[in-house]
Structure formats: C-alpha cells, structure tokens
Design a protein around this motif. Structure first.
Motif, PDB file in Angstrom:
ATOM      1  N   ALA A   1      -5.779   2.820  -2.875  1.00  0.00           N
ATOM      2  CA  ALA A   1      -3.389   3.399  -2.439  1.00  0.00           C
ATOM      3  C   ALA A   1      -3.268   1.477  -2.793  1.00  0.00           C
ATOM      4  O   ALA A   1      -4.214   0.612  -1.646  1.00  0.00           O
ATOM      5  CB  ALA A   1      -3.375   4.438  -1.938  1.00  0.00           C
ATOM      6  N   CYS A   2      -2.454   1.678  -3.280  1.00  0.00           N
ATOM      7  CA  CYS A   2      -1.738   0.103  -2.729  1.00  0.00           C
ATOM      8  C   CYS A   2      -1.043   0.246  -1.591  1.00  0.00           C
ATOM      9  O   CYS A   2      -0.312   1.594  -1.224  1.00  0.00           O
ATOM     10  CB  CYS A   2      -0.825   0.000  -4.452  1.00  0.00           C
ATOM     11  N   ARG A   3      -0.377  -1.454  -1.041  1.00  0.00           N
ATOM     12  CA  ARG A   3       0.824  -1.372  -0.262  1.00  0.00           C
ATOM     13  C   ARG A   3       1.541  -0.186  -0.789  1.00  0.00           C
ATOM     14  O   ARG A   3       1.777   0.032   0.544  1.00  0.00           O
ATOM     15  CB  ARG A   3       0.671  -2.560  -0.124  1.00  0.00           C
TER      16      ARG A   3
ATOM     17  N   PHE B   1      -2.210   6.920  -6.352  1.00  0.00           N
ATOM     18  CA  PHE B   1      -0.628   8.040  -6.713  1.00  0.00           C
ATOM     19  C   PHE B   1       0.482   7.211  -7.340  1.00  0.00           C
ATOM     20  O   PHE B   1       0.288   7.809  -7.769  1.00  0.00           O
ATOM     21  CB  PHE B   1      -0.235   7.276  -4.648  1.00  0.00           C
ATOM     22  N   CYS B   2       0.030   5.735  -7.262  1.00  0.00           N
ATOM     23  CA  CYS B   2       1.276   5.791  -8.652  1.00  0.00           C
ATOM     24  C   CYS B   2       1.019   5.049  -9.660  1.00  0.00           C
ATOM     25  O   CYS B   2       1.290   5.387 -10.902  1.00  0.00           O
ATOM     26  CB  CYS B   2       2.265   4.401  -8.127  1.00  0.00           C
ATOM     27  N   ARG B   3       0.064   5.306  -9.620  1.00  0.00           N
ATOM     28  CA  ARG B   3      -1.762   4.345 -11.477  1.00  0.00           C
ATOM     29  C   ARG B   3      -0.127   2.937 -11.837  1.00  0.00           C
ATOM     30  O   ARG B   3       0.231   3.304 -13.139  1.00  0.00           O
ATOM     31  CB  ARG B   3      -0.977   6.021 -12.478  1.00  0.00           C
ATOM     32  N   GLU B   4       0.412   2.860 -11.441  1.00  0.00           N
ATOM     33  CA  GLU B   4       0.299   1.432 -11.273  1.00  0.00           C
ATOM     34  C   GLU B   4       0.451  -0.211 -10.745  1.00  0.00           C
ATOM     35  O   GLU B   4      -0.072  -0.859 -11.869  1.00  0.00           O
ATOM     36  CB  GLU B   4       2.161   1.383 -11.209  1.00  0.00           C
ATOM     37  N   ARG B   5       0.057  -0.265  -9.428  1.00  0.00           N
ATOM     38  CA  ARG B   5      -0.061  -1.446  -8.924  1.00  0.00           C
ATOM     39  C   ARG B   5      -2.033  -0.764  -8.258  1.00  0.00           C
ATOM     40  O   ARG B   5      -2.010  -0.136  -8.545  1.00  0.00           O
ATOM     41  CB  ARG B   5       0.991  -1.515  -7.598  1.00  0.00           C
ATOM     42  N   PRO B   6      -2.105  -2.746  -8.180  1.00  0.00           N
ATOM     43  CA  PRO B   6      -3.459  -2.414  -8.001  1.00  0.00           C
ATOM     44  C   PRO B   6      -3.795  -1.695  -6.846  1.00  0.00           C
ATOM     45  O   PRO B   6      -3.296  -1.902  -5.965  1.00  0.00           O
ATOM     46  CB  PRO B   6      -3.586  -3.911  -7.870  1.00  0.00           C
TER      47      PRO B   6
HETATM   48 ZN   LIG Z   1       0.884   3.166  -5.497  1.00  0.00          ZN
END
Ligand SMILES: [Zn+2]
Length: 228
Positions: free
Chosen positions: A35-37, A24-29
């Motif tokens: 998807a990230c938390r 989704f954000c392509r930033e966080r692991p």
């Molecule tokens: Zn994310």
C-alpha cells in the motif's frame, strides 16, 4: 514476431519490474507492504490486543473513516485486492506478535452458503490465505456456518441464546484438541459471531484467539463478564 515481442516484454519485466500500485487506492505506487504511504496514514494503524466476551483478540485499525470504507469496498464491491493487501498486513503483524507464536491453526469465520453465493467469496478466507503467505500457519476448513448470527442488541435473553445456538458446526475430521486457534475475520463489532465460534472451538478442546483487520471502538472495553 508475436512470440518474440512477448519474450522481449518478459525480459524487460524481469530486469525492470513494473512498479506495484497500492492495493487500496490503485493510484499511487506501493511501498513494500503493498500500500502507499497516504493510504497507510489514513488507516490509523494501531495493533491492539483486547478482550471481548472473555476471549482475547488482536486488531489492526479502527472501523471508521478510510478503514471502514475499505472493508465496505472489499465486501460489497468485490475489491478482492483490498483483502489481499489487508491479509499481508495481518500476516506481518502476527509474525511480529510474540503472543501469537503459539497459534497452531488459522480459522477463517465461514459464511453461510446463501451469503457466500451472494458475495462470491469469503473475505475471511481471503484474509487467511494471504496471512498464510507471510506467516506460515495451516488453515482449518473444518467449520461450517449453519446460520447467520443476527445482531444481538435489543433481543431478549432467550432469543439471544437461540440466535447463537448452533451457528457453527464442525465437519468430519475436525480436531481442535489442545490447539491454539486464531479466528480470522475482517471486522469485529459486537463480537457475537466471534464469541459463537470461539465457544464452539473451546467446547471441542481448542484455545481460541481472535484476529480482525478492523475493530469497532465502542466495543473495545473488557466485557468478559457478559458471557451469554
Ligand atoms: Zn494508496
């Protein structure tokens, strides 16, 4: 040397796989689900069963805030990986839902040819492909969209009926008799498209149920009596 370095990289990835980034954000692991938390929290996921126009459907999160912008990114900015991740979410949810164990077929809502050309892909088909990846169910390709269903609100009754009439057509080889058909799309708002397709499947012997990533809260109540 080039080949050797490619081998070295392949070996390295085998033993130290790169950390997956949130779809989704392509930033966080990403966590295991892709998807990230932070994104998971922002989606306000709550799996719900509701009934609209007499047909039951399941959905995952409200069509507002972050969830709404994700759907927009998927459809209007071609963020393909959003559809992949949402499809995995939906597949995992379906797998855990006892009421859906009886589903025989996934029926992604088809797009009209003009809309498909414009967008380049059908988001419902993308979701279905990724649902199938985690929850093994065949995908039905025997329904075509013959015209777009327009928003029904404000239309007089005759225009409503005309609008829904023949929005979908069955292709040769379609057989829904006795089959539980899970209609898949990204979002349910007024439910007119869902209703139009569910009715066609039912008229051809199928038992329709809906599955949507997002739902509009305003249409969440039981409107079963409002069959058009
Ligand atoms: Zn994310």
């Amino acid at each position: 040397m080039q080949v050797l370095s490619e081998w070295a990289r392949a070996l390295e990835e085998l033993f130290f796989p790169p950390e997956l980034t949130c779809g989704f954000c392509r930033e966080r692991p990403a966590l295991d689900v892709g998807a990230c938390r932070g994104c998971l929290d922002a989606l306000h996921i709550r799996w719900e069963k509701r009934v609209l126009h007499g047909y039951p459907y399941f959905s995952l999160f409200p069509y507002q805030g972050f969830g709404r912008s994700l759907i927009h990114n998927l459809k209007f900015q071609g963020r393909y990986e959003v559809g992949v991740t949402l499809g995995v979410f939906l597949g995992l949810a379906c797998r855990e839902e006892p009421e859906l164990a009886k589903v025989d077929l996934l029926v992604p809502v088809p797009l009209a040819p003009g809309r498909l050309r414009e967008r380049g892909f059908n988001q419902a088909a993308l979701l279905a492909d990724n649902i199938k990846g985690v929850w093994k169910r065949p995908i039905c390709h025997h329904v075509a969209r013959t015209r777009e269903t327009k928003p029904q609100s404000g239309l007089p009754l005759t225009a409503r009926k005309r609008n829904l009439h023949r929005a979908f057509a069955l292709l040769p080889g379609a057989d829904f008799r006795g089959k539980c058909c899970l209609i898949v799309d990204d979002v349910i708002t007024s439910g007119q498209t869902f209703y139009a397709l569910a009715r066609v499947l039912e008229q051809n012997g199928g038992r329709p149920v809906g599955l949507f990533a997002a739902r509009t809260e305003a249409f969440g109540s039981e409107l079963g009596a409002e069959k058009l």
